[in-house]
Write a protein that holds these residues in place. Sequence first.
Motif, short mmCIF file in Angstrom:
data_model
loop_
_atom_site.label_atom_id
_atom_site.label_comp_id
_atom_site.label_asym_id
_atom_site.label_seq_id
_atom_site.Cartn_x
_atom_site.Cartn_y
_atom_site.Cartn_z
N ALA A 1 -0.31 -5.88 -0.93
CA ALA A 1 -0.10 -4.52 -1.44
C ALA A 1 -1.44 -3.80 -1.47
O ALA A 1 -2.25 -4.01 -2.37
N LEU A 2 -1.68 -2.96 -0.48
CA LEU A 2 -2.97 -2.32 -0.34
C LEU A 2 -3.04 -0.96 -1.01
O LEU A 2 -2.04 -0.24 -1.09
N GLY A 3 -4.25 -0.62 -1.44
CA GLY A 3 -4.59 0.73 -1.89
C GLY A 3 -5.85 1.17 -1.19
O GLY A 3 -6.58 0.38 -0.60
N HIS A 4 -6.13 2.44 -1.22
CA HIS A 4 -7.31 3.14 -0.73
C HIS A 4 -6.95 4.23 0.25
O HIS A 4 -7.37 5.37 0.08
N LEU A 5 -6.19 3.93 1.31
CA LEU A 5 -5.79 4.97 2.25
C LEU A 5 -4.57 5.70 1.71
O LEU A 5 -3.66 5.08 1.15
N HIS A 6 -4.54 7.02 1.89
CA HIS A 6 -3.55 7.84 1.22
C HIS A 6 -2.28 8.08 2.02
O HIS A 6 -1.36 8.74 1.53
N GLY A 7 -2.22 7.57 3.24
CA GLY A 7 -1.01 7.66 4.03
C GLY A 7 -0.27 6.34 4.04
O GLY A 7 -0.87 5.28 4.25
N ALA A 8 1.04 6.36 3.77
CA ALA A 8 1.84 5.13 3.81
C ALA A 8 1.84 4.57 5.22
O ALA A 8 2.13 5.30 6.18
N GLN A 9 1.53 3.28 5.36
CA GLN A 9 1.44 2.69 6.70
C GLN A 9 1.37 1.17 6.61
O GLN A 9 0.86 0.62 5.64
N GLN A 10 1.90 0.53 7.64
CA GLN A 10 1.76 -0.92 7.76
C GLN A 10 0.69 -1.19 8.81
O GLN A 10 0.75 -0.69 9.93
N VAL A 11 -0.30 -2.00 8.45
CA VAL A 11 -1.40 -2.29 9.38
C VAL A 11 -1.26 -3.65 10.04
O VAL A 11 -1.94 -3.93 11.02
N ALA A 12 -0.38 -4.49 9.50
CA ALA A 12 -0.08 -5.80 10.07
C ALA A 12 1.19 -6.30 9.39
O ALA A 12 1.56 -5.77 8.33
N PRO A 13 1.88 -7.27 9.97
CA PRO A 13 3.08 -7.78 9.29
C PRO A 13 2.76 -8.23 7.87
O PRO A 13 1.87 -9.05 7.64
N GLY A 14 3.48 -7.66 6.90
CA GLY A 14 3.28 -8.03 5.51
C GLY A 14 2.04 -7.44 4.87
O GLY A 14 1.72 -7.79 3.72
N VAL A 15 1.33 -6.56 5.57
CA VAL A 15 0.12 -5.94 5.04
C VAL A 15 0.32 -4.42 5.09
O VAL A 15 0.34 -3.84 6.18
N ARG A 16 0.48 -3.80 3.93
CA ARG A 16 0.91 -2.41 3.92
C ARG A 16 0.20 -1.58 2.86
O ARG A 16 -0.08 -2.07 1.76
N TYR A 17 -0.06 -0.32 3.20
CA TYR A 17 -0.51 0.68 2.24
C TYR A 17 0.71 1.46 1.74
O TYR A 17 1.54 1.89 2.55
N SER A 18 0.79 1.64 0.43
CA SER A 18 1.85 2.49 -0.11
C SER A 18 1.51 3.96 0.08
O SER A 18 2.40 4.81 0.18
N GLY A 19 0.20 4.28 0.16
CA GLY A 19 -0.23 5.67 0.20
C GLY A 19 -0.20 6.28 -1.19
O GLY A 19 0.35 5.72 -2.14
N SER A 20 -0.81 7.44 -1.32
CA SER A 20 -0.80 8.13 -2.60
C SER A 20 0.55 8.80 -2.83
O SER A 20 1.23 9.19 -1.87
N PRO A 21 0.96 8.96 -4.08
CA PRO A 21 2.27 9.58 -4.34
C PRO A 21 2.28 11.08 -4.16
O PRO A 21 3.35 11.68 -4.02
N LEU A 22 1.09 11.70 -4.19
CA LEU A 22 0.96 13.15 -3.99
C LEU A 22 -0.13 13.40 -2.95
O LEU A 22 -1.05 12.58 -2.80
N PRO A 23 -0.08 14.52 -2.24
CA PRO A 23 -1.16 14.84 -1.30
C PRO A 23 -2.37 15.39 -2.04
O PRO A 23 -2.24 16.12 -3.02
N PHE A 24 -3.56 15.05 -1.54
CA PHE A 24 -4.81 15.52 -2.14
C PHE A 24 -5.65 16.35 -1.18
O PHE A 24 -6.74 16.79 -1.54
N SER A 25 -5.18 16.53 0.05
CA SER A 25 -5.88 17.37 1.02
C SER A 25 -4.86 17.82 2.06
O SER A 25 -3.79 17.22 2.21
N PHE A 26 -5.22 18.87 2.79
CA PHE A 26 -4.30 19.37 3.80
C PHE A 26 -4.24 18.48 5.04
O PHE A 26 -3.36 18.66 5.88
#
Length: 378
Positions: A209-234
Motif C-alpha cells: 500500500a503505497l503513498g507519495h504519488l497523488h495519482g491512483a496507479q498500479q506500478v507492479a502486481p500487488g504494488v499500488r498507489y491509492s493516490g490522494s483523495p482530493l486534487p492539489f494541483s491542476f
Amino acid sequence: MARFLHTSDWHLGRSLHGTSLLEHQQVFLEWLVAEAVNREVDAVLVAGDVYDRAVPPSDAVRLLDRALAGFALAGVPVVVSSGNHDSAVRLGFGASLASAARVYLRTQLRDLLEPVVVDGGGVGVYAIPYLLPDAVMAELGCERSHTGVLTAAVDRIRTDAAARGLAHTVVLAHAFVTGGSASDSERDISVGGIGDVAASVFAGIDYVALGHLHGAQQVAPGVRYSGSPLPFSFSERHHHKSVVLVEVDARGVRTELVPTPVPHPMHELRGNLAELLALSPGPPADSWLKVVLTDVHRPAAPMEQLRERWPNTVILDHRPPVELGSSAEDLARLRQAADPVEVCSLFVEWVDSTYPDGRQRDELASVVEAVRHTERSA
C-alpha cells in the motif's frame, strides 16, 4: 479473507492555490469512516502524508483527532504511517494510548516490526514510516539511499513475518517507486539525485500500500498507489480520485478502486476572454478553474468577469502571443529555473503552450540523466 481500505496523502491543512480544502477534507474523512463500516473492512491503511507539513495548523490537527475518534467509535482499526510531509514525532504523539483504541500510529523505525495481525492471525500488516536515509542508514546497516533503507526494512519484515508464521503480509510504504507517474503537487524526496526505488524491493509481499504519488496507479502486481483523495494541483485534473478496496486470501489479492467525494470538477481553459466567456456549454459552473488568457492586452477586471460565470476560478494567468525570442517573461522564468528538467519543461511549454505532464517530465529527467552520465564518462 482480510479486507482493507488503502488510502494516503490526505495532506490535511493544504489549500488549492489559496482556497482552503479543510471543509472538503472533513467530508472525505466522514465518508471514509462510513465506507469502512459499510464494507466491513478489517482495517483502514493510511500510507503517509497525513498532514501537509511538519508543523500542521491547529484546525488540521483537530480534524485528524475527530477522524481517528470516529474510526475508534465505529470499531474500525486504522494503521497510519508517516510520510515525508509529516513530523514523525508530532504524528506519532500518543501512539501507545491510541493503540488501545486500535489506532496504530507507525512513525518510528522501532515500529517496523510491530504488525497489526488480522484474519485470525493469518495476515500481518506492517507499516514502514518514511525513512530519511541519513537518519536510519547506520541503524539499518545499509547504503545512503532510499533503495538501501527500504531494502533493509523489507528484509527485516520478511524475516519477522516468517518467524510469526504469517500466511500473508501487507506493507505500507511512502516512496517513489520506479514506473510511477508523478504530478506537480508532490515534494521531491530524492537523495543524491536518486529518489526512486524498484518495485522488486517488495518481492514476496502480498500487497504493498503505497503513498507519495497523488495519482491512483498500479506500478507492479500487488504494488499500488491509492493516490490522494482530493486534487492539489491542476496537473491532477484528469485523475480519478479514489481509495483502494483490497482483499487478501489464499486465492491471491484483489483490488477495486472506490471513487472519493471530490466536490468540484477541475478544468483548465486557454484563450481570449471574450471567447472563453462565450463558450457553450463550457465547464460546469462549479468547476475549480485555471484560466490562461491569450489576449494581446490584459482585459479589464478579468477575474471578476470569469468568477461571475465560474465562481471557483482559482488561477488566472495572462500569456499574450509573442514573436520568437521576444518574451522577456519567458527568459526570466528560464533564468530562475536551476533544474535542467524544469528548463526543458519550460521550453516544451513555450513550444506547444502546454506544460509537460508527469510522464513527460519523467522522460525529460531520463534524458537529462543520460546526458549527465555521458558527460561524466567522457
